[in-house]
Design a protein around this motif. Sequence first.
Motif, PDB file in Angstrom:
ATOM      1  N   PRO A  45       0.602  -1.105  -0.533  1.00 33.36           N
ATOM      2  CA  PRO A  45       0.062   0.124   0.060  1.00 33.36           C
ATOM      3  C   PRO A  45       0.540   1.602  -0.023  1.00 33.36           C
ATOM      4  CG  PRO A  45      -1.027  -1.711   1.136  1.00 33.36           C
ATOM      5  CD  PRO A  45       0.507  -2.094   1.336  1.00 33.36           C
ATOM      6  N   LEU A  46       2.036   1.362   0.069  1.00 33.39           N
ATOM      7  CA  LEU A  46       3.311   2.353   0.279  1.00 33.39           C
ATOM      8  C   LEU A  46       3.066   2.875  -0.873  1.00 33.39           C
ATOM      9  CD1 LEU A  46       5.753   1.326   3.147  1.00 33.39           C
ATOM     10  CD2 LEU A  46       4.285   3.049   3.046  1.00 33.39           C
ATOM     11  N   TRP A  47       3.209   1.867  -2.375  1.00 32.81           N
ATOM     12  CA  TRP A  47       3.375   2.670  -3.320  1.00 32.81           C
ATOM     13  C   TRP A  47       1.934   2.576  -4.142  1.00 32.81           C
ATOM     14  CZ3 TRP A  47       6.610  -1.414  -1.591  1.00 32.81           C
ATOM     15  CH2 TRP A  47       8.059  -0.698  -1.285  1.00 32.81           C
ATOM     16  N   PHE A  48       0.729   1.723  -4.162  1.00 29.13           N
ATOM     17  CA  PHE A  48      -0.416   1.418  -4.167  1.00 29.13           C
ATOM     18  C   PHE A  48      -1.681   2.097  -3.779  1.00 29.13           C
ATOM     19  CE2 PHE A  48       2.521  -1.937  -5.738  1.00 29.13           C
ATOM     20  CZ  PHE A  48       3.170  -1.734  -7.440  1.00 29.13           C
ATOM     21  N   MET A  49      -0.701   2.280  -2.531  1.00 25.71           N
ATOM     22  CA  MET A  49      -2.273   2.645  -2.148  1.00 25.71           C
ATOM     23  C   MET A  49      -2.045   3.906  -1.130  1.00 25.71           C
ATOM     24  SD  MET A  49      -4.411  -0.317  -0.460  1.00 25.71           S
ATOM     25  CE  MET A  49      -5.789   0.303  -0.068  1.00 25.71           C
ATOM     26  N   LYS A  50      -1.470   4.854  -1.683  1.00 22.69           N
ATOM     27  CA  LYS A  50      -0.397   5.981  -1.232  1.00 22.69           C
ATOM     28  C   LYS A  50      -1.798   6.790  -0.179  1.00 22.69           C
ATOM     29  CE  LYS A  50       2.427   9.516  -1.087  1.00 22.69           C
ATOM     30  NZ  LYS A  50       3.937  10.626  -2.258  1.00 22.69           N
ATOM     31  N   ASP A  51      -2.187   7.367  -1.133  1.00 21.77           N
ATOM     32  CA  ASP A  51      -3.893   8.781   0.000  1.00 21.77           C
ATOM     33  C   ASP A  51      -4.165   7.641   1.079  1.00 21.77           C
ATOM     34  OD1 ASP A  51      -2.795   9.830  -1.628  1.00 21.77           O
ATOM     35  OD2 ASP A  51      -4.689   9.663  -3.196  1.00 21.77           O
ATOM     36  N   ALA A  52      -4.797   6.395   0.186  1.00 26.38           N
ATOM     37  CA  ALA A  52      -5.408   5.414   1.537  1.00 26.38           C
ATOM     38  C   ALA A  52      -4.559   4.900   3.422  1.00 26.38           C
ATOM     39  CB  ALA A  52      -5.893   4.154   0.888  1.00 26.38           C
ATOM     40  N   TYR A  53      -3.510   4.930   3.364  1.00 26.98           N
ATOM     41  CA  TYR A  53      -2.441   4.967   3.752  1.00 26.98           C
ATOM     42  C   TYR A  53      -2.050   6.289   4.671  1.00 26.98           C
ATOM     43  CZ  TYR A  53       1.420   2.172   5.856  1.00 26.98           C
ATOM     44  OH  TYR A  53       1.947   1.289   6.736  1.00 26.98           O
ATOM     45  N   ILE A  54      -2.316   7.293   4.055  1.00 28.18           N
ATOM     46  CA  ILE A  54      -1.881   8.819   5.228  1.00 28.18           C
ATOM     47  C   ILE A  54      -3.260   8.989   5.541  1.00 28.18           C
ATOM     48  CG2 ILE A  54      -1.763  11.102   4.449  1.00 28.18           C
ATOM     49  CD1 ILE A  54      -0.121  10.847   1.846  1.00 28.18           C
ATOM     50  N   ALA A  55      -4.283   8.522   4.805  1.00 30.09           N
ATOM     51  CA  ALA A  55      -6.093   8.642   6.183  1.00 30.09           C
ATOM     52  C   ALA A  55      -5.439   7.866   7.008  1.00 30.09           C
ATOM     53  CB  ALA A  55      -6.812   8.089   5.274  1.00 30.09           C
ATOM     54  N   SER A  56      -5.059   6.739   7.180  1.00 24.15           N
ATOM     55  CA  SER A  56      -5.084   5.490   7.958  1.00 24.15           C
ATOM     56  C   SER A  56      -4.073   6.008   8.752  1.00 24.15           C
ATOM     57  CB  SER A  56      -4.553   3.762   7.066  1.00 24.15           C
ATOM     58  OG  SER A  56      -3.823   3.220   8.959  1.00 24.15           O
ATOM     59  N   LEU A  57      -3.076   6.334   8.484  1.00 22.71           N
ATOM     60  CA  LEU A  57      -2.130   6.975   9.388  1.00 22.71           C
ATOM     61  C   LEU A  57      -2.398   8.411  10.159  1.00 22.71           C
ATOM     62  CD1 LEU A  57       1.692   6.965   7.050  1.00 22.71           C
ATOM     63  CD2 LEU A  57       0.423   5.405   9.696  1.00 22.71           C
ATOM     64  N   ALA A  78      -5.453   9.386  11.106  1.00 20.60           N
ATOM     65  CA  ALA A  78      -6.849   8.684  11.660  1.00 20.60           C
ATOM     66  C   ALA A  78      -6.031   7.635  12.559  1.00 20.60           C
ATOM     67  CB  ALA A  78      -7.722   7.506  11.358  1.00 20.60           C
ATOM     68  N   ARG A  79      -4.502   7.475  12.902  1.00 25.59           N
ATOM     69  CA  ARG A  79      -4.021   7.414  14.341  1.00 25.59           C
ATOM     70  C   ARG A  79      -3.704   7.860  15.053  1.00 25.59           C
ATOM     71  NH1 ARG A  79      -0.998   1.963  11.124  1.00 25.59           N
ATOM     72  NH2 ARG A  79       0.415   2.324  12.796  1.00 25.59           N
ATOM     73  N   GLY A  80      -3.369   9.519  14.217  1.00 25.29           N
ATOM     74  CA  GLY A  80      -2.769  10.990  15.342  1.00 25.29           C
ATOM     75  C   GLY A  80      -1.544  10.905  15.058  1.00 25.29           C
ATOM     76  N   LYS A  81      -1.141  10.082  13.641  1.00 24.59           N
ATOM     77  CA  LYS A  81       0.091  10.683  13.409  1.00 24.59           C
ATOM     78  C   LYS A  81       0.243  12.429  12.626  1.00 24.59           C
ATOM     79  CE  LYS A  81       1.729   6.452  14.585  1.00 24.59           C
ATOM     80  NZ  LYS A  81       2.077   6.665  15.756  1.00 24.59           N
ATOM     81  N   ILE A 123       4.480  10.774   8.121  1.00 22.48           N
ATOM     82  CA  ILE A 123       3.848  10.523   7.852  1.00 22.48           C
ATOM     83  C   ILE A 123       5.201  11.207   6.424  1.00 22.48           C
ATOM     84  CG2 ILE A 123       2.125  10.979   5.547  1.00 22.48           C
ATOM     85  CD1 ILE A 123       0.273  11.733   8.069  1.00 22.48           C
ATOM     86  N   ASP A 124       5.808  12.151   6.126  1.00 20.38           N
ATOM     87  CA  ASP A 124       6.396  12.239   5.764  1.00 20.38           C
ATOM     88  C   ASP A 124       7.965  11.561   5.398  1.00 20.38           C
ATOM     89  OD1 ASP A 124       4.974  13.996   4.518  1.00 20.38           O
ATOM     90  OD2 ASP A 124       6.176  16.172   5.832  1.00 20.38           O
TER      91      ASP A 124
END
Length: 220
Positions: A154-166, A168-171, A176-177
């Motif tokens: 997901p780091l490569w293929f689901m970047k937006d969803a991964y960022i949203a997940s991070l 949501a976990r308060g990162k 994230i950068d």
Amino acid sequence: MTASNSPVDNTTQTSNHNPGKPAKSGKLEVADLITIGVFAALYFVMVCVATLMSTLFTGGFGSIFLPAIAALISGCVYMLLAARLGKFGGITVMGMVIGLFLFISGHFVLSFIASIVFPVAADLIARAGKYKSKVLLLASYVVFSYGLTGPILPLWFMKDAYIASLQARGKDAAYIDGVFANVNTGTFFISMAAILVCAIIGGWFGQKMMKKHFIKAGIV
């Protein structure tokens, strides 16, 4: 005159051919599931060790190269499971157990999908060689090792969803950068190639250890 062998005699001879060794069933039994559980636990320990090593020695590339490091150090566990069990399903179940843990621990559903697809394919390859062909077992281990790519794809293929997940976990943005600092097309191909190379080395080493220690010790 010499009497011909009676059916009773033939039965006795057959039963004495392999005393105390009933034929293996092709289906997984309770004892097999216990064996798989033990090896799944050992493999999980190897993944934890790989996680620690990737964090300590690969800097910002840690998660990207975790599957490769795990492939490098887990060959013995895999080869020993294949030799001890010799049945279809063991490799699949071990991979699924790890994938289920990753999914429950908060990774994307892709982590569980990869832990099904690659272990099943690996199991089929190993079965084609009746779990005895060194070449097919090595190829099987290489395929199996890609089962741990679920958490990083997901780091490569689901970047937006991964960022949203991070988020949501308060990162925060700085964290994230840092996660995506080394995520690019080049590192994708490097990480996939690293898994291939490390799995070949790890699987080969596992087979050597099998021959040198486990078989001689009567473990398999």
